[in-house]
Design a protein around this motif. Structure first.
Motif, PDB file in Angstrom:
ATOM      1  N   ILE A   1       0.849  -1.194   0.000  1.00  0.00           N
ATOM      2  CA  ILE A   1       0.000   0.000   0.000  1.00  0.00           C
ATOM      3  C   ILE A   1       0.878   1.234   0.000  1.00  0.00           C
ATOM      4  CG2 ILE A   1      -2.010  -1.066   1.090  1.00  0.00           C
ATOM      5  CD1 ILE A   1      -1.048   0.101   3.774  1.00  0.00           C
ATOM      6  N   ARG A   2       0.262   2.322  -0.307  1.00  0.00           N
ATOM      7  CA  ARG A   2       0.976   3.587  -0.401  1.00  0.00           C
ATOM      8  C   ARG A   2       1.052   4.245   0.971  1.00  0.00           C
ATOM      9  NH1 ARG A   2      -0.162   7.149  -5.596  1.00  0.00           N
ATOM     10  NH2 ARG A   2       1.388   5.677  -6.375  1.00  0.00           N
ATOM     11  N   THR A   3       2.260   4.569   1.384  1.00  0.00           N
ATOM     12  CA  THR A   3       2.432   5.286   2.650  1.00  0.00           C
ATOM     13  C   THR A   3       3.417   6.428   2.404  1.00  0.00           C
ATOM     14  OG1 THR A   3       4.358   4.023   3.418  1.00  0.00           O
ATOM     15  CG2 THR A   3       2.177   3.097   3.912  1.00  0.00           C
TER      16      THR A   3
ATOM     17  N   THR B   1      11.161   2.224   0.295  1.00  0.00           N
ATOM     18  CA  THR B   1      10.556   1.128  -0.449  1.00  0.00           C
ATOM     19  C   THR B   1       9.457   1.704  -1.355  1.00  0.00           C
ATOM     20  OG1 THR B   1       9.117   0.764   1.471  1.00  0.00           O
ATOM     21  CG2 THR B   1      11.023  -0.678   1.237  1.00  0.00           C
TER      22      THR B   1
ATOM     23  N   ASN C   1       6.463   0.528  -2.022  1.00  0.00           N
ATOM     24  CA  ASN C   1       5.203   0.472  -1.287  1.00  0.00           C
ATOM     25  C   ASN C   1       5.499  -0.133   0.071  1.00  0.00           C
ATOM     26  OD1 ASN C   1       3.006   1.204  -3.301  1.00  0.00           O
ATOM     27  ND2 ASN C   1       4.091  -0.387  -4.439  1.00  0.00           N
ATOM     28  N   THR C   2       4.501  -0.138   0.950  1.00  0.00           N
ATOM     29  CA  THR C   2       4.646  -0.810   2.234  1.00  0.00           C
ATOM     30  C   THR C   2       3.830  -2.091   2.182  1.00  0.00           C
ATOM     31  OG1 THR C   2       5.019   1.248   3.448  1.00  0.00           O
ATOM     32  CG2 THR C   2       4.193  -0.628   4.712  1.00  0.00           C
ATOM     33  N   LEU C   3       4.521  -3.225   2.213  1.00  0.00           N
ATOM     34  CA  LEU C   3       3.829  -4.512   2.152  1.00  0.00           C
ATOM     35  C   LEU C   3       3.049  -4.688   3.458  1.00  0.00           C
ATOM     36  CD1 LEU C   3       3.716  -6.904   0.107  1.00  0.00           C
ATOM     37  CD2 LEU C   3       5.438  -8.023   1.502  1.00  0.00           C
ATOM     38  N   ASP C   4       1.748  -4.865   3.355  1.00  0.00           N
ATOM     39  CA  ASP C   4       0.917  -4.963   4.560  1.00  0.00           C
ATOM     40  C   ASP C   4       0.581  -6.427   4.831  1.00  0.00           C
ATOM     41  OD1 ASP C   4      -0.883  -4.763   6.609  1.00  0.00           O
ATOM     42  OD2 ASP C   4      -2.514  -3.982   5.390  1.00  0.00           O
ATOM     43  N   LEU C   5       1.480  -7.104   5.522  1.00  0.00           N
ATOM     44  CA  LEU C   5       1.221  -8.527   5.780  1.00  0.00           C
ATOM     45  C   LEU C   5       0.149  -8.740   6.843  1.00  0.00           C
ATOM     46  CD1 LEU C   5       4.762 -10.151   5.469  1.00  0.00           C
ATOM     47  CD2 LEU C   5       2.935 -10.024   3.777  1.00  0.00           C
ATOM     48  N   ASN C   6      -0.155  -7.702   7.622  1.00  0.00           N
ATOM     49  CA  ASN C   6      -1.284  -7.836   8.563  1.00  0.00           C
ATOM     50  C   ASN C   6      -2.522  -8.383   7.855  1.00  0.00           C
ATOM     51  OD1 ASN C   6       0.035  -6.745  10.784  1.00  0.00           O
ATOM     52  ND2 ASN C   6      -1.023  -4.772  10.747  1.00  0.00           N
TER      53      ASN C   6
ATOM     54  N   GLY D   1       5.452  -5.022  -3.652  1.00  0.00           N
ATOM     55  CA  GLY D   1       5.306  -4.651  -2.252  1.00  0.00           C
ATOM     56  C   GLY D   1       6.564  -4.059  -1.640  1.00  0.00           C
ATOM     57  N   THR D   2       7.697  -4.252  -2.307  1.00  0.00           N
ATOM     58  CA  THR D   2       8.940  -3.655  -1.794  1.00  0.00           C
ATOM     59  C   THR D   2       9.586  -2.766  -2.850  1.00  0.00           C
ATOM     60  OG1 THR D   2      10.385  -5.445  -2.576  1.00  0.00           O
ATOM     61  CG2 THR D   2       9.386  -5.730  -0.409  1.00  0.00           C
TER      62      THR D   2
ATOM     63  N   LEU E   1      14.981  -7.276  -1.208  1.00  0.00           N
ATOM     64  CA  LEU E   1      14.017  -7.505  -0.121  1.00  0.00           C
ATOM     65  C   LEU E   1      13.049  -8.646  -0.432  1.00  0.00           C
ATOM     66  CD1 LEU E   1      13.122  -3.786   0.751  1.00  0.00           C
ATOM     67  CD2 LEU E   1      14.910  -5.240   1.748  1.00  0.00           C
TER      68      LEU E   1
ATOM     69  N   MET F   1      10.964 -11.070   2.411  1.00  0.00           N
ATOM     70  CA  MET F   1       9.527 -10.775   2.489  1.00  0.00           C
ATOM     71  C   MET F   1       8.687 -11.931   1.923  1.00  0.00           C
ATOM     72  SD  MET F   1       9.710  -8.210   4.289  1.00  0.00           S
ATOM     73  CE  MET F   1       7.960  -7.820   4.432  1.00  0.00           C
TER      74      MET F   1
ATOM     75  N   ALA G   1       8.494 -14.131   4.907  1.00  0.00           N
ATOM     76  CA  ALA G   1       7.573 -13.542   5.889  1.00  0.00           C
ATOM     77  C   ALA G   1       6.126 -13.772   5.473  1.00  0.00           C
ATOM     78  CB  ALA G   1       7.857 -12.047   6.035  1.00  0.00           C
TER      79      ALA G   1
END
Lengths: 262, 262, 262, 262
Positions: C165-167, C172, C174-179, C199-200, C205, C209, C212
């Motif tokens: 997602i965009r942060t 990076t 994007n920010t990979l949102d593994l939550n 995502g990265t 990375l 990831m 993960a």
């Protein structure tokens, strides 16, 4: 969230329009006597009486200019006496309160310290105006809670300052969130001013965003000015020079007067 | 941005795998002796020796429980002596350093203080491990700069802790940014652990995200545990109970052992 | 938000563990026959049977390579026949459905089209797997609603793909949102895979990831690979070469096997 | 990023001030003939000639009201003939272009379709004004690239519309980014208007943010109005009623006239 002190009571009037516009201007940091002297002389000649200037600067990198510290306070004291102006200066450390309070008429809590609750409590015990900047990514509610911390200690003389929030946008340094201005005016008893210098990070956007802030209902502005912005030790890109400032100030005053006419 | 001390030198090896996994667990805040005693007894029985527990709590609202303060430190001292564990506790105010350091083996700088440079400098002068949490919306570079502030004062014993960043997502409390784990392991000399409790805000996500953190290369975890999470004075939703913790811990250990086998 | 079809029923089991890992790999875009042929030959030799490759590319700039279009589909058809693989390819335009469906075994809805409801409805009427990427800044709930649009038309064969997602983070892409992985596994009937390439945005990375993502419970991965990443027409920085891929794949398989052992 | 067509040439003047203010108003969606008729009658009585009203509505949930479709277009056609107004209506699907173009004087590309390049190209081939809303989390540069897609096909009659971006703030629906207004006026040849209804999501913020937008230099506004906002089928919270609109419009006009006086 519980906010007992900063919110309006049920029976209080809606937005209170204040005829006074608070304009705070000055260099990002106090760099040396000459820059400060010439800037204050210029601002005073325009009738501006609130001068900003950081002696203690919170900088992201430890290798960046950290402010002149006590030497900076000394310079602020000198120009204050010479020009009879009011000083706005940032406090970062509870141990510096006494020194800063001897000089400053308004103590500023910067963005990076909006969540610094021990510091908020200390300035809440002062008999002095506090300028509370919004945190880098604070919600409006968290910001009001920070004000509540100050107010709960007894000091209700709080001015909020919107200075842009962090978003994904990269063209501007921050995203100035003017939505917060009418929210604060409608819901709370607090004053709110806007800092378009940090809120945009670009000199050429300061005039239009200053006008927008006033139109949104802001009680004032905080603007960075430097005699030679390209030589500034910090935040040069977002500082305006004297001519630039004069043009902004003239239009801001004119708009404010117009909006307050009935 | 200049980062002289925390980055790896050109000739240093890439990711260094450390066979020790650092697990820090405990209640969000020190609430009373009994909760602390039973929690530490339980954790110690599992072989966990780093105990978290906040005596001074930075809370968004001034009306929320602010921690027991010195009384909390006293409780930490007692369980430390009784169980021979290491204490991790947060510091918010430079004036509390001495008191906290008498008890804490690791001083924690919380998210809200990552930009509190006077505090960073003070812990940089300590001869004690520092746990530096990432700011609520800090970039990786800003976080490393905060570590650089500490290191420059002479203290290189720094552990970074990813605890989620603020995004537009509302289902989780924060967005855990595990991308930062390999970035830090590849570029810097620092250790990095992950706090899935704050990073998700939801108990049911802690096990999978703990495993993900370990798989991403994290050096450890920080997990909130409470004998009765629904009665916790802070952060109950994200605390696990003893059974829940045991299950997480078993799988984490097993995964870590597996990943470090050759 | 109402979500009748994609959520689990009250009496359904929790997380269903699937022993099959879905690995989708291939170049970002179909560039020419030779790149595609050598890449698929390599992937097939590893036992990978899902091949990605975009014939129609949504590019931010109209001056960037837009994909080979029908010529790209032709190349995909050839490698599909030659190597007996399954093709995953993106659809951007309802008018291209027929052409893409002749070749693709899985039609991909890219991030930029997650809110393109007419397109979602059309793929909802297909008898074909749909890979639905998360929008650039979509909440989990909005993403599930997009899946609900597809499901409501009758097609329940939906695979979600987290791609960052965009942060505010700039290091990076994007920010990979593994939550989101355990959230989706716990709440819905859908499969979820992870794209660490987007995502990265950084090749180095992708391995950590990927591991993960598997540890968080993802049902698979989508990884960009190119024989000569530095020459790729799109997304070269985040593509791995054959050696890099082999190393990632070996460790991913090993971890997945380990996690599914009892 | 390459932007050949929408940027100003080196020798073109800076901000061009346009004396005409474009005010677009109307209900979020076309709900039935009566609402549309009474709203247009009211707006026409104020001298407003651009009427918004969605026949095809992109809704996050498939269970929400999706617009009346062709029936909605029919209603728009009727009020257009009766009141001699110009119609602004959203297009979501390339297959609807012909039908919408028979009625609409301005075709709107909504936020969710800003990255829908096939749709952008199609409206780029029309001989009709295009209103291009900013994507939910689009950067200014991506937005301008979307405009470039349209312009490259031959249609330069593009109006950008800022409607708020997605941030972590939850009090407002979106964060209205007025910084983008002077950026667009200074750098590009395009007009930019502001939608404070979506940009705030709260009725009580629309007046101050409309004024702020005008002061920032916006070429116009797009405002949602409904005879009975609490009964609106979509976006009721952010719609103003007739009295509310009249008050906003009066102040906006007055401010615009003032700012354009010399």
């Amino acid at each position: 969230m519980k906010l007992k002190r900063v919110l309006k009571n049920r029976d209080e009037a809606g937005t209170v329009i204040d005829n006074d516009l608070m304009i705070i201007a000055g260099p990002c940091s106090v760099e040396n006597y000459d820059v400060m002297d010439s800037t204050v002389a210029f601002l005073k000649s325009l009738g501006i009486s609130y001068i900003r200037g950081g002696a203690f600067k919170p900088r992201t990198s430890p290798y960046s200019f950290q402010g002149l510290g006590d030497k900076g306070l000394e310079i602020l004291r000198e120009v204050k006496l010479k020009y009879d102006v009011k000083i706005v200066s940032e406090i970062m450390d509870v141990r510096d309160i006494e020194g800063i309070c001897e000089v400053a008429d308004i103590v500023q809590i910067g963005s990076r310290n909006m969540y610094n609750y021990p510091l908020l409590k200390e300035v809440g015990r002062l008999n002095k105006k506090v300028l509370l900047k919004r945190g880098l990514s604070a919600t409006i509610e968290e910001w009001l809670s920070a004000a509540e911390y100050i107010s709960l200690e007894g000091n209700d003389d709080i001015i909020l300052c919107e200075r842009g929030i962090r978003t994904f946008e990269t063209y501007t340094r921050n995203t100035l969130d003017l939505n917060c201005v009418p929210v604060i005016k409608q819901k709370t008893k607090l004053k709110v001013i806007v800092d378009p210098s940090h809120g945009t990070g670009r000199r050429e956007l300061i005039k239009p965003m200053s006008l927008a802030a006033i139109a949104a209902g802001a009680d004032g502005l905080m603007i960075e000015i430097h005699p030679e912005p390209e030589k500034a030790l910090s935040d040069g890109n977002q500082s305006v020079d004297f001519e630039g400032f004069k043009s902004i100030y003239r239009e801001v005053l004119r708009l404010h007067r117009y909006l307050n006419m009935e």
